[in-house]
Design an enzyme around this catalytic site. Structure first.
Site, PDB file in Angstrom:
ATOM      1  N   ASP A 180      -2.834 -12.718   5.162  1.00  0.00           N
ATOM      2  CA  ASP A 180      -3.253 -13.587   6.268  1.00  0.00           C
ATOM      3  C   ASP A 180      -3.151 -12.847   7.603  1.00  0.00           C
ATOM      4  O   ASP A 180      -4.019 -12.978   8.468  1.00  0.00           O
ATOM      5  CB  ASP A 180      -2.363 -14.834   6.332  1.00  0.00           C
ATOM      6  CG  ASP A 180      -2.572 -15.752   5.148  1.00  0.00           C
ATOM      7  OD1 ASP A 180      -3.493 -16.570   5.207  1.00  0.00           O
ATOM      8  OD2 ASP A 180      -1.816 -15.647   4.166  1.00  0.00           O
ATOM      9  N   ASP A 181      -2.062 -12.121   7.768  1.00  0.00           N
ATOM     10  CA  ASP A 181      -1.860 -11.407   9.032  1.00  0.00           C
ATOM     11  C   ASP A 181      -2.961 -10.371   9.263  1.00  0.00           C
ATOM     12  O   ASP A 181      -3.523 -10.275  10.352  1.00  0.00           O
ATOM     13  CB  ASP A 181      -0.498 -10.703   9.029  1.00  0.00           C
ATOM     14  CG  ASP A 181       0.665 -11.680   8.981  1.00  0.00           C
ATOM     15  OD1 ASP A 181       0.489 -12.836   9.430  1.00  0.00           O
ATOM     16  OD2 ASP A 181       1.749 -11.302   8.500  1.00  0.00           O
TER      17      ASP A 181
END
Lengths: 401, 401
Positions: A180-181
């Site tokens: 996600d990051d």
């Protein structure tokens, strides 16, 4: 940082004046806008009336999740029901006055709300739209449910994060929401690039940017894809060691912590062995160069580990640092928070959160000459809908002829 | 991707027209400029006469490292000796005609060459300069030697990437140069943000951006820092499971591969247990909800692993997918390269490298409507100095009154 004093006009955050709408939830899109907000953008986060589900995650003070103090910082929060006609109308109003938008609904969901790219571009043809999804906006897996570890697993990272052939235990997670990051970072980067393009050209139209978790992780696979294509080689996990450099590994210490040591150059190797009282061994011909040390690495690792086991990690680290041997214990959050370098660089700052009280925040991951890390935390994550009145009044003001 | 046909003027890469000089080597700065080059920037990589050391890493064809075909793609390469008066003069000429520069020398090194930010801004006050280092341009650790794993270790990631209390083996590396990659991504993002600011304002001066490996990794630590500050909690590694969701883990298969399964919602849990022939167990009261399943997770994990061990990973995955249970085997490079979704999305593309021949390249990690992934690979990593003549002639042309 720079040798010259910063000019006054440079002492502003770089994205001051860029307005970004977030239709995001959980991690990827909100992380993208957090970075943009740290850079000075005016981010308006649109949440459902009950708030982003991430507000209910992890530990809380007075019902306020402490992670959200960081995850939502420097953003304005408005609450809207995207299923209602009024909510949709307000989103269109926001979009009409914005430069960019970030969203991470499942592919097709925004279109079902009547808020897909075509709808948004009908309102504002110059809007830059960054979309984040698990697998991307097309392709056979587009509609598969995306879950947290999918990017790590399918992008090739989890296969590599392992101690191969040595354990029955599964490869561990990275321990953070790495896919996600990464996707959030690429969404932010693509968005600013497209805004750069639009800014210079009065004829330019907004772009749609498609970022996904799987490609984001896959982008870090170095030379592994061409190697597979050319030679059929499939990179295998290497654990904590590096096969082609010795001694370089992570060693257990007396306090249960681990110490990472990079002692593979000839000179550093000699200094390392002297520091642990094994100069004699360093002089033996079978350890004379890196290639020979790689052949006899098991013996070296055993001797080094026998030494590290006798000392707490911080103490062993101090001895090796004095001997100029590159090393670092594996920092846990206490190590980070108490470290003098982290404090000196204001990587760790105490700030005041009106909902929580005094709280530690990490610095933005980039710093600009003339701007202190502290200036980049303008406010902490607000309550859901905290800026409804301010933002909706602002829209009315801006809509006046 | 977008529903509407792209306007012709949108069918260009977003950073077309941005000129970026790279004074970089190894991974972080070259990765930053690779991303900028994928986005359309004109990147001029300045290398020493013998080339970036990364050209000697890993497998090669005819002496050309295959990783560099990707790592150096879409860039122009010129060779200069930064220690010579002529080399320095050429860098100043390049900088005079550029928008931005990325460097990752050790802090102080560029200044010793007479090419620090003050020197460069004397030539071009609007130049945006992104600097990448191990620990940052100031602070007590500024001059410590940075090595590959330092960011991972000191930024808090290696501590979390582990199977705690279950193994004598050290926490494995991520398997890729994660801290360099993250720092490169932040450098690229900060650089484009600063260029956005400069572009709009004829009075604006260039900025110096300071990015480092440790802060880049530390930026991913979610709510762990405020949690430590408020409650004294130190996040510990969780291995492959998630403590608060069951069953969610990674399970061994008959072919030695691993299968990641997220079966923790009530409905998905029932489907999972039916698919592995254990519907009866799913109906037992002690597995009735997630909280109860977390208490009895060892028993569930054992039953699921007993099933996965009987099948190759791809086969077990296919059965669970049919049952709509989110799962993914841990892809290795063969899995990635052969996957139909990767091929359909052109995440994996065969391109022609004039130095190597046909070679597989990964797509850029962002796609823009109207631009195919293939268009974003304009050329493969060139030989060191391949563009000396072209670039130096261009400088002369541009310098003409």
């Amino acid at each position: 940082m720079s040798e010259k004093a910063p000019a006054p006009e440079a002492a502003r955050l770089p994205l001051t004046g860029l307005r970004v709408i977030e239709l995001g939830h959980y991690i990827a899109a909100p992380f993208a806008t957090r970075l943009l907000a740290d850079l000075g953008a005016e981010v308006i986060k649109v949440e459902p009336p009950e708030g982003d589900p991430v507000r209910g995650w992890g530990s809380a003070v007075n019902g306020n999740a402490v992670w959200f103090s960081v995850h939502g910082r420097n953003k304005l929060s408005v609450t809207l029901d995207l299923k209602s006609a009024e909510g949709k109308a307000k989103v269109r109003q926001l979009v009409g006055r914005a430069d960019a938008l970030v969203e991470n609904f499942r592919p097709g969901q925004l279109e079902r709300y009547g808020l897909g790219p075509a709808d948004l571009h009908a309102v504002n043809p110059r809007l830059v739209i960054a979309r984040v999804s698990g697998y991307g906006q097309d392709g056979p897996y587009r509609d598969k449910p995306a879950f947290g570890a999918i990017g790590e697993a399918m992008g090739g990272l989890r296969h590599l994060t392992a101690n191969p052939g040595q354990t029955e235990l599964p490869p561990p997670r990275c321990g953070v929401s790495i896919s996600d990051d990464l996707a959030g970072m690429y969404a932010a980067m693509g968005l600013v690039a497209a805004c750069w393009q639009v800014k210079g050209d009065p004829q330019a139209l907004g772009r749609v940017i498609d970022v996904d978790l799987v490609s984001s992780v896959f982008s870090l696979m170095e030379g592994m894809l061409p190697e597979y294509g050319l030679f059929g080689w499939v990179r295998q996990p290497q654990g904590a060691a590096i096969k082609t450099a010795a001694p370089t590994n992570t060693y257990p210490c007396a306090d249960g912590k681990w110490l990472c040591i990079a002692g593979n150059s000839d000179l550093i190797f000699k200094r390392l062995m002297a520091a642990i009282g094994k100069s004699g061994m360093a002089a033996e011909p079978r350890f004379a160069n890196n290639a020979l040390r790689c052949e006899n690495v098991a013996e070296l690792d055993a001797v080094i580990a026998a030494w590290t086991r006798t000392l707490p990690a911080a103490e062993a680290e101090a001895i090796l640092e004095k001997a100029e041997v590159p090393c670092s214990r594996l920092y846990d959050m206490r190590d980070c928070a108490e470290d003098p370098h982290f404090r000196a660089r204001e990587l760790v700052m105490q700030v005041e959160d009106p909902l929580i009280g005094p709280i530690l925040h990490p610095a933005a991951p980039f710093r600009f000459d003339g701007v202190s890390p502290r200036e980049m935390v303008r406010w902490t994550g607000p309550a859901a809908g905290a800026h409804n009145e301010q933002v909706f009044r602002m829209l009315e003001e801006e809509a006046k002829p």
